[in-house]
Structure formats: C-alpha cells, structure tokens
Design an enzyme around this catalytic site. Sequence first.
Site, PDB file in Angstrom:
ATOM      1  N   ASP A 152      -2.051 -13.046  -8.681  1.00  0.00           N
ATOM      2  CA  ASP A 152      -3.270 -12.096  -8.386  1.00  0.00           C
ATOM      3  C   ASP A 152      -3.224 -11.797  -7.032  1.00  0.00           C
ATOM      4  OD1 ASP A 152      -5.865 -11.055  -8.027  1.00  0.00           O
ATOM      5  OD2 ASP A 152      -6.853 -12.882  -8.765  1.00  0.00           O
ATOM      6  N   THR A 169       1.692   4.441   1.722  1.00  0.00           N
ATOM      7  CA  THR A 169       1.447   5.498   1.060  1.00  0.00           C
ATOM      8  C   THR A 169       0.864   6.841   2.487  1.00  0.00           C
ATOM      9  OG1 THR A 169      -0.572   6.748   0.023  1.00  0.00           O
ATOM     10  CG2 THR A 169      -1.129   4.942   1.230  1.00  0.00           C
ATOM     11  N   ASP A 170       1.114   8.127   1.787  1.00  0.00           N
ATOM     12  CA  ASP A 170       0.635   9.116   2.709  1.00  0.00           C
ATOM     13  C   ASP A 170      -0.724   9.305   2.950  1.00  0.00           C
ATOM     14  OD1 ASP A 170       0.492   9.670   0.107  1.00  0.00           O
ATOM     15  OD2 ASP A 170       0.467  11.860   0.367  1.00  0.00           O
ATOM     16  N   TYR A 222      -9.310   3.774   0.410  1.00  0.00           N
ATOM     17  CA  TYR A 222      -7.625   3.321  -0.162  1.00  0.00           C
ATOM     18  C   TYR A 222      -6.825   3.465   1.004  1.00  0.00           C
ATOM     19  CZ  TYR A 222      -3.089   4.053  -2.092  1.00  0.00           C
ATOM     20  OH  TYR A 222      -1.731   4.010  -2.384  1.00  0.00           O
ATOM     21  N   LYS A 280      -4.806   0.504   2.742  1.00  0.00           N
ATOM     22  CA  LYS A 280      -3.240   0.419   3.080  1.00  0.00           C
ATOM     23  C   LYS A 280      -2.730   0.454   4.420  1.00  0.00           C
ATOM     24  CE  LYS A 280      -0.618   0.615   0.194  1.00  0.00           C
ATOM     25  NZ  LYS A 280       0.134  -0.468  -0.837  1.00  0.00           N
ATOM     26  N   TRP A 323       2.798  10.625  -3.717  1.00  0.00           N
ATOM     27  CA  TRP A 323       2.413  11.232  -5.227  1.00  0.00           C
ATOM     28  C   TRP A 323       3.190  10.479  -5.938  1.00  0.00           C
ATOM     29  CZ3 TRP A 323       1.264  17.283  -4.825  1.00  0.00           C
ATOM     30  CH2 TRP A 323       0.268  17.498  -3.713  1.00  0.00           C
ATOM     31  N   GLY A 362       4.074  -2.468 -12.994  1.00  0.00           N
ATOM     32  CA  GLY A 362       3.550  -1.034 -12.461  1.00  0.00           C
ATOM     33  C   GLY A 362       4.613  -0.025 -12.913  1.00  0.00           C
ATOM     34  N   LEU A 364       6.581   1.747 -10.349  1.00  0.00           N
ATOM     35  CA  LEU A 364       7.556   1.602  -9.527  1.00  0.00           C
ATOM     36  C   LEU A 364       8.171  -0.124  -9.912  1.00  0.00           C
ATOM     37  CD1 LEU A 364       9.193   2.200  -6.905  1.00  0.00           C
ATOM     38  CD2 LEU A 364       7.468   1.170  -5.543  1.00  0.00           C
ATOM     39  N   ALA A 375      -0.346  -3.122  -5.647  1.00  0.00           N
ATOM     40  CA  ALA A 375      -1.352  -2.486  -4.714  1.00  0.00           C
ATOM     41  C   ALA A 375      -2.591  -2.059  -5.711  1.00  0.00           C
ATOM     42  CB  ALA A 375      -0.848  -1.025  -4.040  1.00  0.00           C
TER      43      ALA A 375
END
Length: 294
Positions: free
Chosen positions: A35, A100-101, A124, A128, A148, A10, A12, A59
Amino acid sequence: MKVLLTGAAGQLGQALITACPEGVELLPCRRQELDLSDQDACRRLVQEHQPAWVLNAGAYTAVDRAESEVELAHAVNAQAPAALAEAQEDHGGQLLQLSTDFVFNGQQGFPYRPEQVANPLGVYGSTKAAGEAAVLGYGGTRVLRTSWVYGPVGSNFCLTMLRLLAEREQLGVVADQVGCPTSTRGLAQACWRALALEESAPRILHWSDAGAASWYDFAVAIAELGQQLGVLSRAAHVNPIGTVDYPTPAQRPAYSLLDCSETRQVLGLEPQHWRAALSQVLLRIASSPARASA
C-alpha cells in the site's frame, strides 16, 4: 540484480514485467502486497528485500479525483517515493521514480527540458513534483518523466476511446491540449535502460514517443487505425472541441511536450513515432485472447 517493482499490476508495471531483462531478479509488488499510502510499509518492504533498485511505477494517477483526495494523492505520489528513497539509501540501493509532464504548466509553447523548474497546475502535478523533489534529495536516485501513457491493458485514453468510438455516433475530443502519446512498451524499454546508466548520467530524464499530437489527433488516429487493423468495425465521428467546452475539476497543461533529445542520447534508444507505436498497440489488442473470445 534484484529490482523491486511497485505498481506491478498497472499498465506500465505489466509492460515492465514483460520487458524485464535476463539476469534481473524481479520482485513485482501489486497494491495488495504494498500500500503506497503507507510510508512504514514502503520502508519495511525495502528493508526486507534490500533490492539494488526500486523501480517506482506505482502512482495515484486519477488527475481529476486528486483535486478532492489531496491527502491520498500526496501520500502515494510524494511521501511513498520519499520513504522508498530513504530506505534504499540506508543499504546503498538506488531508485528510479516515474513522473509526468503534468509537473509543468504548459504555458511556454516549446518542449520542456529536464532541468526546467516544475510549475504544476493542479494537485496531481503538484504531488508528482513533490515526489521528484523528495527522491532527488537522496543519493542514487533518478527521475524519468513521461507523457500521455497508454497500452493494450489497464485504464487509459486509448482503451476508453475504443469503447466510446464503438458505442457512439459522435464524440467531442479536446483539440487545444498538445503533448505526445507514449506507449508502455517503449517506456518500459527506456526504464530498463535507465537502470543501467553510469552514475555520471543526468538525474532527470525525459522519455516519450516521437512527434506531437492533441487529444483530438490521438482520438482520430485511434479511430482510423482501429478500423484499418480490425479492432473497430465502425467508429463514431470525432469532433474537435476546446478545453473550455469540456470542463474538468483539474486544470491541464495546454502544451506539455517533453524535450527527450538528451535522454535518447544517453539511453541509446530511438523512439517510434506515436502513430507507429499506436499501430502496434492496436495490433496487440486485436490479437488478444480476451478479444478473440468476446
């Protein structure tokens, strides 16, 4: 120090590989090697390698599709982190969970602090938040929330905007959702610093680039800087629109700035303003071999 990295393919994950410090034995795991929807596979991989750290950058991030793929999103974002944390605890290893925010509802109008209670709006964010709660139930775990995220590779808002700005004459972009764009380069540095923290450091960290923006602000900056830096020869005109004008399956927080002050202090890192970070990302895109051969 041995570090097992999930989500290595990914955006990141690739930045984390590039920024990997000396002395780290990195075990990058892509989807074909692990996986994340398979809890047993997560446990087996940790038991096989027994890393000092698992850096869980993998994620399920398809925010809208998660509304109809609830079980898969929950498996990847909640059950996989729990399995990884459990397996790490069995041999005394540690885990850093990326979050995440979107675990916040965006209704308070000022930056969210790490200790605030999660109150997500959609599937989502809920999955998380469940992943956070799961890993924090084990010792030797930390959560790092961000917002973001974008970079020069992968799938993200910046790369989508570059394509649409080049293809169209007019674009409408939401102007009433506020947060902070965060480049993968700076985020990767923060992650590696987090792995070196003392045990007494906070267990929940917030990291983003500096400043604030709406999606409209971000798109306008991509258009302006993209043309200045030679990534775009021309750009569509960007028009501000409201969330109501761009309905999506998932509801998004209207304000999701993260208060990163404590994290910046404990990590000893000063973030770039998001526009400066964006310029660096666009310069990398402009100089990429793929672009040169296009």
